[in-house]
Design an enzyme around this catalytic site. Sequence first.
Site, mmCIF file in Angstrom:
data_model
loop_
_atom_site.group_PDB
_atom_site.id
_atom_site.type_symbol
_atom_site.label_atom_id
_atom_site.label_comp_id
_atom_site.label_asym_id
_atom_site.label_seq_id
_atom_site.Cartn_x
_atom_site.Cartn_y
_atom_site.Cartn_z
ATOM 1 N N ASN A 406 0.820 -1.211 0.000
ATOM 2 C CA ASN A 406 0.000 0.000 0.000
ATOM 3 C C ASN A 406 0.854 1.260 0.000
ATOM 4 O OD1 ASN A 406 -3.069 -0.302 0.250
ATOM 5 N ND2 ASN A 406 -2.368 -1.873 1.645
ATOM 6 N N ASP A 407 1.361 1.586 1.164
ATOM 7 C CA ASP A 407 2.038 2.869 1.348
ATOM 8 C C ASP A 407 3.314 2.988 0.526
ATOM 9 O OD1 ASP A 407 0.061 3.501 3.277
ATOM 10 O OD2 ASP A 407 1.167 2.327 4.761
ATOM 11 N N VAL A 408 4.005 1.879 0.287
ATOM 12 C CA VAL A 408 5.305 1.951 -0.406
ATOM 13 C C VAL A 408 5.162 2.186 -1.898
ATOM 14 C CG1 VAL A 408 6.436 0.523 1.327
ATOM 15 C CG2 VAL A 408 5.432 -0.567 -0.696
ATOM 16 N N VAL A 409 3.919 2.183 -2.429
ATOM 17 C CA VAL A 409 3.689 2.495 -3.845
ATOM 18 C C VAL A 409 2.684 3.634 -3.997
ATOM 19 C CG1 VAL A 409 4.253 0.192 -4.716
ATOM 20 C CG2 VAL A 409 1.914 0.671 -3.980
ATOM 21 N N ALA A 447 -0.376 3.406 7.129
ATOM 22 C CA ALA A 447 -0.425 4.858 7.267
ATOM 23 C C ALA A 447 -1.854 5.377 7.287
ATOM 24 C CB ALA A 447 0.350 5.519 6.131
#
Length: 478
Positions: A406-409, A447
Site C-alpha cells: 500500500n504505502d510503499v507504492v 499509514a
Amino acid sequence: MISPNLVTLLYLIASVCFIQALKGLSHPTTSRRGNLFGMVGMAIAVLTTAALIAGLASHGMAGIDLGWIVLGLLIGGSVGTVMAKRVEMTKMPELIAFMHSMIGLAAVAIAIAVIAEPHAFNIVANGLPLPTGNRFELVIGTFVGAITFSGSVIAFGKLSGTYKFRLFQGASVVFPGQHMLNLVLAIVMLAFGAWFIATQMWLPYAVMLLIAFALGVLIIIPIGGADMPVVISMLNSYSGWAAAGIGFSLNNPMLIIAGSLVGSSGAVLSYIMCKAMNRSFFSVILGGFGAAPGAAQNGGQAQRSVKSGSPEDSAFLMSNAESVTIVPGYGLAVARAQHALKELAQKLTDQGVIVKYAIHPVAGRMPGHMNVLLAEAEVPYDQVFEMDDINGEFAQTDVVLVLGANDVVNPAAKNDPNSPIAGMPILEAYKARTVIVNKRSMATGYAGLDNELFYMDKTMMVFGDAKKVIEGMVKAIE
C-alpha cells in the site's frame, strides 16, 4: 578449570564470528554464511561461559548451583528451538520483538542479581559496597533493559494485531501532554538513578526500574503501524546497549562486544529506515504515521470506483508483456504465497518475459522482511532489486504486479505535499504502462491513507487472497 587466557581467546573468536555475521547479513547472497557465523559465534560464547561456570562450581565457588544453570540452558535452548521451527514468516517480526523483550528482561535480572550479591560475581569482597563506576553501569543497563522489555511487549502486540486491548492495536495512542509526561518521567528516572549511584539503596533503584517500565510503554504506544519497522530496529539497538551496559558491570568482554555490535548496527539500521521513509528518528518516537492529522481511515474511499479484473485477465496481460516487475508487500506474506509467486515468475520467464522483483526497504513489518520471504522461496538473487536500483526502470516496464503493498507504492508521497507521507521514497510503480494490484479489499495500509494508484486508468485491481489469485494466474498461463 578453564584458564582465563583461554576464555578470553574463545570470547575473541566468538566476537570475530559476530562481526562476520553482520557483514554476511548485509547482502542476500551472503546471508546464509552470515547466519552460520552467528550461530557458531553464539555457540562458542555459550559453551565457553558454561565451561567457565562449571569450573567455578567444581572449585566450590559460593553461590553457584550448576544444576540451576544447566536447567536454564535447557529451558532457554528448547524454547528457542521450538519457536524458531514453528514460527511462520508472517510472525517473524513478532518473534523478534519477543526476543528483544527477553534480552531487556535478562539485563534487568542480571543487574538485580549483581546489586544483591556483588561478591558472587567477583566484583567486590563480601560485605563491601559496589564501586561507583559499577553502579553507574548497572543503572544504564537497568533502565535501558526495562524500556526495551516493556516497549517490545507493546510492539509485539501492535505487530500481532490480534489483541483487543487498545495499547496493542496498530493505531497510535495519543493524549494531551503526552510528550511532556515522558520528559518529566525520564528526568525523574535519571534522578532516582543518580540517588542509587550515590547510596546503593534499593528504594531509588526500584522506583527508577518502575518508571523505566512505564516509559517503555509510553514511548511505543504513540507510534503507528507504518513506523513499526523503525521500532523493531530501534528496540534491537536498545537491547544491544542494555547487554553492553551489563557487560561492563560483569567485566565480560563478550557481552560488551556483542552488545555494542547489536546496539550500533540497530542504530544505523534505524537511521536507514527513517531515511527510507523520509522521517526523522525523533518524529517517529514522538508520533508516527498513525498520529498524523488528515490520514484517511478505512472506508474513506468507498465512494470511489476502481477497475477490477480476474486472475485470468492479469495472466493475459503479463504473458503478453516484454517485462514484468513484481512488488511484494505484507499481503503476500500473510497469504504465504511466495512459492506460488516463484512458480508464476518461472512460467513468465519460460515464455520470454523479463521478470524482476522490486523491494522497498520498509515493505512488510520489519527491515528485510520481503528479502527473507523471497529467499525462502529460493527466488534467484539476480532478479531481486532494491528501490534505488529499480525505480529508474518503471517508466519502461510493461506491467507491474503489486501484491499486498500500500504505502510503499502510494503516489501521494510524490504528488501531494500535504500528505503525511509526503517526501517518503516510494517504488514508482505508477510510472509503468500497466499496473495490476492484488488486495483482499480496498482497506488502507498502515499509514491509514487512500492510494491514488488504485484509481488510475492504467490500474486493474484483482481482489482476493494472494495465494489463490497467483495460483489462478499460473493456471491461466498454463
